[in-house]
Design a protein around this motif. Structure first.
Motif, short mmCIF file in Angstrom:
data_model
loop_
_atom_site.label_atom_id
_atom_site.label_comp_id
_atom_site.label_asym_id
_atom_site.label_seq_id
_atom_site.Cartn_x
_atom_site.Cartn_y
_atom_site.Cartn_z
N SER A 84 61.77 59.75 21.76
CA SER A 84 62.00 59.64 20.32
C SER A 84 60.96 58.73 19.67
O SER A 84 60.58 58.94 18.51
CB SER A 84 63.40 59.09 20.05
OG SER A 84 64.40 59.94 20.57
N ALA A 85 60.52 57.72 20.40
CA ALA A 85 59.53 56.79 19.85
C ALA A 85 58.24 57.50 19.49
O ALA A 85 57.60 57.17 18.49
CB ALA A 85 59.26 55.67 20.85
N LEU A 86 57.86 58.49 20.29
CA LEU A 86 56.62 59.22 20.01
C LEU A 86 56.71 59.96 18.67
O LEU A 86 55.73 60.03 17.93
CB LEU A 86 56.33 60.20 21.14
CG LEU A 86 56.24 59.60 22.55
CD1 LEU A 86 55.87 60.67 23.56
CD2 LEU A 86 55.23 58.46 22.58
N ILE A 87 57.91 60.51 18.38
CA ILE A 87 58.10 61.21 17.11
C ILE A 87 58.20 60.21 15.96
O ILE A 87 57.63 60.41 14.88
CB ILE A 87 59.36 62.09 17.17
CG1 ILE A 87 59.25 63.09 18.33
CG2 ILE A 87 59.59 62.82 15.86
CD1 ILE A 87 60.50 63.90 18.57
N THR A 88 58.94 59.14 16.18
CA THR A 88 59.11 58.12 15.15
C THR A 88 57.78 57.50 14.75
O THR A 88 57.53 57.21 13.58
CB THR A 88 60.07 57.03 15.64
OG1 THR A 88 61.31 57.61 16.02
CG2 THR A 88 60.32 55.99 14.57
N GLU A 89 56.91 57.30 15.73
CA GLU A 89 55.59 56.73 15.43
C GLU A 89 54.81 57.62 14.49
O GLU A 89 54.05 57.12 13.64
CB GLU A 89 54.82 56.52 16.73
CG GLU A 89 55.36 55.39 17.59
CD GLU A 89 54.68 55.30 18.94
OE1 GLU A 89 54.97 54.35 19.68
OE2 GLU A 89 53.85 56.17 19.25
N ALA A 90 54.98 58.94 14.62
CA ALA A 90 54.27 59.85 13.73
C ALA A 90 54.78 59.72 12.29
O ALA A 90 54.00 59.79 11.33
CB ALA A 90 54.44 61.29 14.22
N VAL A 91 56.09 59.52 12.13
CA VAL A 91 56.68 59.38 10.79
C VAL A 91 56.16 58.13 10.10
O VAL A 91 55.83 58.14 8.91
CB VAL A 91 58.22 59.35 10.87
CG1 VAL A 91 58.82 59.08 9.49
CG2 VAL A 91 58.76 60.65 11.45
N PHE A 92 56.05 57.03 10.85
CA PHE A 92 55.67 55.75 10.27
C PHE A 92 54.19 55.40 10.50
O PHE A 92 53.79 54.26 10.24
CB PHE A 92 56.54 54.63 10.84
CG PHE A 92 57.99 54.75 10.45
CD1 PHE A 92 58.43 54.36 9.20
CD2 PHE A 92 58.92 55.26 11.35
CE1 PHE A 92 59.76 54.47 8.85
CE2 PHE A 92 60.26 55.38 11.00
CZ PHE A 92 60.68 54.99 9.75
N ALA A 93 53.41 56.36 11.00
CA ALA A 93 51.99 56.11 11.28
C ALA A 93 51.83 54.89 12.17
O ALA A 93 50.88 54.11 12.02
CB ALA A 93 51.20 55.95 9.98
N TRP A 94 52.76 54.71 13.10
CA TRP A 94 52.73 53.56 14.00
C TRP A 94 51.66 53.80 15.06
O TRP A 94 51.63 54.86 15.69
CB TRP A 94 54.10 53.37 14.64
CG TRP A 94 54.29 52.08 15.37
CD1 TRP A 94 54.30 51.91 16.72
CD2 TRP A 94 54.49 50.79 14.80
NE1 TRP A 94 54.49 50.58 17.03
CE2 TRP A 94 54.61 49.87 15.86
CE3 TRP A 94 54.57 50.31 13.50
CZ2 TRP A 94 54.81 48.51 15.66
CZ3 TRP A 94 54.78 48.97 13.29
CH2 TRP A 94 54.91 48.08 14.37
N PRO A 95 50.75 52.85 15.30
CA PRO A 95 49.60 53.10 16.19
C PRO A 95 49.96 53.00 17.68
O PRO A 95 49.31 52.27 18.44
CB PRO A 95 48.62 52.00 15.78
CG PRO A 95 49.49 50.87 15.34
CD PRO A 95 50.69 51.51 14.66
N GLY A 96 50.97 53.74 18.10
CA GLY A 96 51.39 53.73 19.49
C GLY A 96 50.95 54.97 20.23
O GLY A 96 50.02 55.68 19.81
N LEU A 97 51.65 55.25 21.32
CA LEU A 97 51.27 56.38 22.17
C LEU A 97 51.49 57.72 21.49
O LEU A 97 50.85 58.71 21.85
CB LEU A 97 52.08 56.32 23.47
CG LEU A 97 51.68 55.22 24.45
CD1 LEU A 97 52.67 55.15 25.60
CD2 LEU A 97 50.28 55.46 24.98
N GLY A 98 52.41 57.77 20.52
CA GLY A 98 52.70 59.03 19.84
C GLY A 98 51.47 59.60 19.18
O GLY A 98 51.14 60.78 19.36
#
Length: 345
Positions: free
Chosen positions: A280-294
């Motif tokens: 879920s974190a990978l998808i959530t990162e895309a929503v918030f433009a979070w610079p993680g593995l997503g």
């Protein structure tokens, strides 16, 4: 015989009066650790194999993507040869495994840097929101489940029990990306109290609030529902009835005698939730433009066809899941030695 030879009632101990030998417990720990380490090595071997084969299922040709759409067939073939994609699959597998053993997943096709370096730059961001979400759902989920379980003990306040079950059931069924989008609309667009996405212009702590909330709220509801049911069962146990009969202080009654039993269930559940949270974190990162593995994985799969980065990212995610599961199992063993699977005298 010393007082330490007897186990007190509670989690992780046999029935009152049964002796527990330190040597037997140590043997159980040795067996547990050997079994877990062996399982970890097997899972790592399977993970390496899966990360190699997974890119074969991704549509598109990385050589074409790197050479460019206007490249000639000869140019594409030259790139394919340079990347080693023209080699037979067993040869590619051997080259890949040999590199992984040395911690080398190859160089990124796009950035010409070690793929693992690119992935490790994003890992701290993903771990930040994931670990925070796990801790939050454990603390709030256990506290909420215990509170509702105690308040509704013996079929009391049925309206509260029903309302709790309906509300938590609905919230836990909402997909994480839907919650994330809703949070952006409410807190960032309408109320303008939190940043809508990660940006150097915003404080990173403030930018992390909505991603963490999106990841944790469903898990909080799931844990709370399980803990509430476990609380109802534990409250009817003989030792809890005796404790209430002795009129022990509330803190001693629920924190010392009931909470350790609930932790076993909650931690077991958290191990399952953790794996789902990583996805879920990978998808959530895309929503918030979070610079993680997503973002790294989406870019590598959808745009660059960057096999080394994809493999390194998937391997790291799998490794995090395996290590965190092992840590949870060890904590469970410390809380309740019966989970070690060893035999007792």
């Amino acid at each position: 015989m010393t007082a330490d030879s007897f186990a007190a009632p509670g989690p992780g101990t046999p029935e009152p009066g049964r002796p527990v030998k330190a040597a037997t417990l140590a043997g159980a720990w040795r067996t547990f650790l050997v079994r877990r380490v062996a399982g970890l090595l097997v899972n790592l071997a399977l993970l390496v194999l899966v990360t190699f084969l997974i890119v074969q299922l991704i549509p598109g040709d990385p050589a074409t993507a790197i050479a460019g759409e206007s490249a000639t067939l000869d140019q594409v073939e030259l790139v394919r040869t340079q990347l080693g994609l023209d080699q037979p699959l067993p040869v590619q597998l051997w080259t890949y495994v040999s590199g992984v053993v040395q911690g080398d997943f190859g160089d990124s096709y796009r950035y010409r840097q070690p793929a693992m370096d690119i992935v490790m730059t994003a890992v701290p961001y993903t771990l930040t929101i994931t670990i925070a979400a796990v801790l939050l759902l454990l603390v709030l989920g256990i506290a909420l489940g215990m509170a509702i379980g105690v308040a509704t003990r013996g079929d009391r306040r049925r309206w509260l029990d029903l309302s709790f079950s309906v509300v938590t059931g609905i919230i836990s069924s909402i997909p994480t990306y839907v919650l994330a989008t809703g949070f952006v609309v409410v807190f960032a667009v309408l109320w303008r109290v939190l940043p809508p996405a990660y940006s150097p212009a915003y404080n990173i702590g403030a930018a992390a609030i909505l991603p963490i909330a999106s990841l944790s709220i469903g898990g909080i509801c799931s844990v709370a529902r399980i803990v509430r049911r476990e609380t109802a069962v534990i409250l009817e146990q003989d030792y809890m009835r005796s404790a209430r009969g002795w009129r022990l202080p509330t803190l001693t009654l629920y924190v010392k005698h009931m909470l350790p039993n609930l932790l076993t269930t909650a931690l077991t559940l958290s191990g399952i939730i953790l794996t789902a949270l990583l996805g879920s974190a990978l998808i959530t990162e895309a929503v918030f433009a979070w610079p993680g593995l997503g973002g790294v994985i989406v870019q590598a799969i959808a745009v660059d066809k960057d096999y080394p980065v994809i493999r390194a990212a998937v391997f790291v995610i799998g490794l995090i899941s395996l290590v965190m599961t092992l840590i949870i199992d060890i904590i469970l063993g410390l809380i309740d030695p019966r989970t070690l699977g060893g035999k007792r005298d």
